[in-house]
Write a protein that holds these residues in place. Structure first.
Motif, short mmCIF file in Angstrom:
data_model
loop_
_atom_site.label_atom_id
_atom_site.label_comp_id
_atom_site.label_asym_id
_atom_site.label_seq_id
_atom_site.Cartn_x
_atom_site.Cartn_y
_atom_site.Cartn_z
N GLU A 114 0.86 -1.19 0.00
CA GLU A 114 0.00 0.00 0.00
C GLU A 114 0.90 1.24 0.00
O GLU A 114 2.08 1.16 0.36
N LEU A 144 0.21 -8.46 4.24
CA LEU A 144 0.72 -7.15 3.81
C LEU A 144 2.25 -7.23 3.86
O LEU A 144 2.83 -7.55 4.90
N VAL A 150 8.31 -0.84 5.98
CA VAL A 150 7.71 0.50 6.04
C VAL A 150 8.80 1.53 5.79
O VAL A 150 9.81 1.56 6.49
N CYS A 184 5.67 4.72 2.60
CA CYS A 184 5.27 6.02 3.14
C CYS A 184 6.29 7.06 2.71
O CYS A 184 7.50 6.81 2.76
N TRP A 221 4.57 -1.16 3.07
CA TRP A 221 3.77 0.08 3.02
C TRP A 221 4.75 1.20 2.72
O TRP A 221 5.62 1.52 3.53
N ALA A 246 -4.81 4.17 7.13
CA ALA A 246 -4.18 2.85 7.17
C ALA A 246 -5.06 1.87 7.95
O ALA A 246 -5.24 0.71 7.54
N THR A 303 1.26 5.51 1.02
CA THR A 303 0.81 6.72 1.70
C THR A 303 1.74 7.86 1.28
O THR A 303 2.95 7.79 1.52
N VAL A 352 1.17 5.00 10.06
CA VAL A 352 0.99 3.69 9.41
C VAL A 352 1.53 2.58 10.31
O VAL A 352 0.89 1.53 10.48
#
Ligand code: GAL
Length: 368
Positions: free
Chosen positions: A158, A229, A259, A234, A232, A215, A160, A243
């Motif tokens: 994902e 997952l 992350v 960011c 992510w 999130a 952000t 997140v």
């Protein structure tokens, strides 16, 4: 005749006094920072203020609480206070037109600091290579998941991104997305929420809470069924903070999620030590202030500004006249510093800058 001579003499003396006074009066620098709510801007503000003061300048330093109207006001006050040069990190790069026109009318040059302002009154831009910041984040994910050798394996990710009002945010996201796009198109990387547009993944004011809420919602909607997952992406540390918190509270999987972040904020460095965040793109903002001071001095002294100046800073910095525009077709000469990747394995690099110390508890702190 004698009287006339005396008058001329005293006039000459008066004039030379004025010239002396203005030559000796230190130039006044207006430093307008966006907010104190994000760690880095506190560091930027104090490095700029300290460095300009020790170089003999007068300074006015303001923070505008992420409120564009207030930033306009703050800058207008600086102009009425007679500043000779403005250094501005804009809250909203499109919202300063009126006050930029006022600066131009008053003959006050502007350095756009870190974030570009969309107005041709800006003389120079000092920042890091923003697209490269995103590239480093994308490449980190690519390497961490070994996407190039994934074969039939697939991974879930994902995104952000940052504040749409901040001109940098699109560069960060674009740099990262361009690295990962091919893997998304090939199906190796799957964005389970389907949210890949900048407008869908952006975070107003780079807010930790906004990032946390989005999130948490995505985790509840797309990952509550046990979907794994893997990463992510960011764009910075304040969003990565939200997140990481959402993953900690709302993700059922027990794999380590990659992350990314940016800025080397103290709380995020602790998360890196604890494995809640994987990397941060570090920008040495003390050096950003060094470059800004050297540029401001050259501007005030009417010296030539270009490659030669960029290589005199003692800090790796590219002089770039192509990448940034303040309006369509109007290039803004830029001084771009070099960002670097920090993980739990090279925290010592931060200590080596002299700006961080390693505490006995294994967490980094800001050096005194
Ligand atoms: C950007 C800046 C980043 C990050 C972010 C949030 O403009 O370049 O370093 O701090 O704002 O404040």
């Amino acid at each position: 005749m004698k009287k006339l001579l005396a008058l001329v003499l005293s006039l000459v003396m008066m004039c030379s006094c004025i010239v002396m006074a203005s030559a000796e009066a230190p130039a006044k620098i207006g430093i307008s920072m966006p907010t104190q709510s994000l760690e880095r801007w506190n560091r930027d503000g104090s490095y700029l203020d300290e460095q300009f003061k020790s170089a003999g300048f007068d300074t006015i330093l303001t923070y505008s609480d992420n409120d564009s109207g207030r930033q306009v006001n703050d800058i207008q006050n600086m102009l009425s206070d007679g500043v000779n040069l403005l250094i501005i990190a804009a809250i909203d790069g499109e919202a300063l037109n009126t006050v930029m026109d006022e600066a131009a009318e008053a003959g006050v040059p502007v350095i756009a600091y870190d974030r570009l302002i969309m107005n041709d009154a800006v003389s120079y831009y000092v920042s890091f290579d923003n697209y490269t910041v995103g590239t480093l984040q994308g490449q980190y994910v690519e390497t961490a998941l070994d996407l190039a050798n994934a074969g039939d394996k697939t991974y879930n990710i994902e995104f952000t991104a940052g504040d749409p009002a901040d001109n940098n945010a699109g560069y960060f996201f674009g740099g990262a997305y361009d690295v990962l796009k091919g893997y998304i198109e090939a199906g190796t990387l799957k964005v389970v929420s389907g949210q890949t547009e900048f407008s869908a993944v952006a975070t107003a004011a780079w807010s930790t809470d906004t990032a946390l809420n989005r999130a948490s919602n995505l985790l509840a909607s797309y990952y509550a069924d046990g979907t794994v997952l893997d990463a992510w992406l960011c764009s910075n540390d304040s969003t990565a903070m939200g997140v990481a918190q959402a993953i900690e509270s709302n993700y059922a999987g027990n794999n380590a999620v990659v992350v990314t972040g940016q800025d080397g904020d103290i709380a995020n460095l602790a998360n890196i030590v604890d494995g809640k965040q994987t990397m941060t793109v570090y920008k040495n903002v003390k050096n950003e202030a060094v470059v800004t001071l050297a540029l401001a001095k050259a501007m005030i002294a009417n010296e030539e500004i270009g490659e030669a100046l960029a290589s005199s800073f003692g800090v790796a910095c590219a002089y770039d006249v192509e990448s940034y525009e303040t309006s369509e077709g109007h290039k803004c000469p830029s001084f771009l510093l070099v960002p670097s990747v920090i993980t739990k394995d090279n925290l010592q690099e931060l200590v080596d800058t002299g700006l961080y110390v390693m505490g006995d508890d294994g967490y980094l702190k800001a050096a005194e």
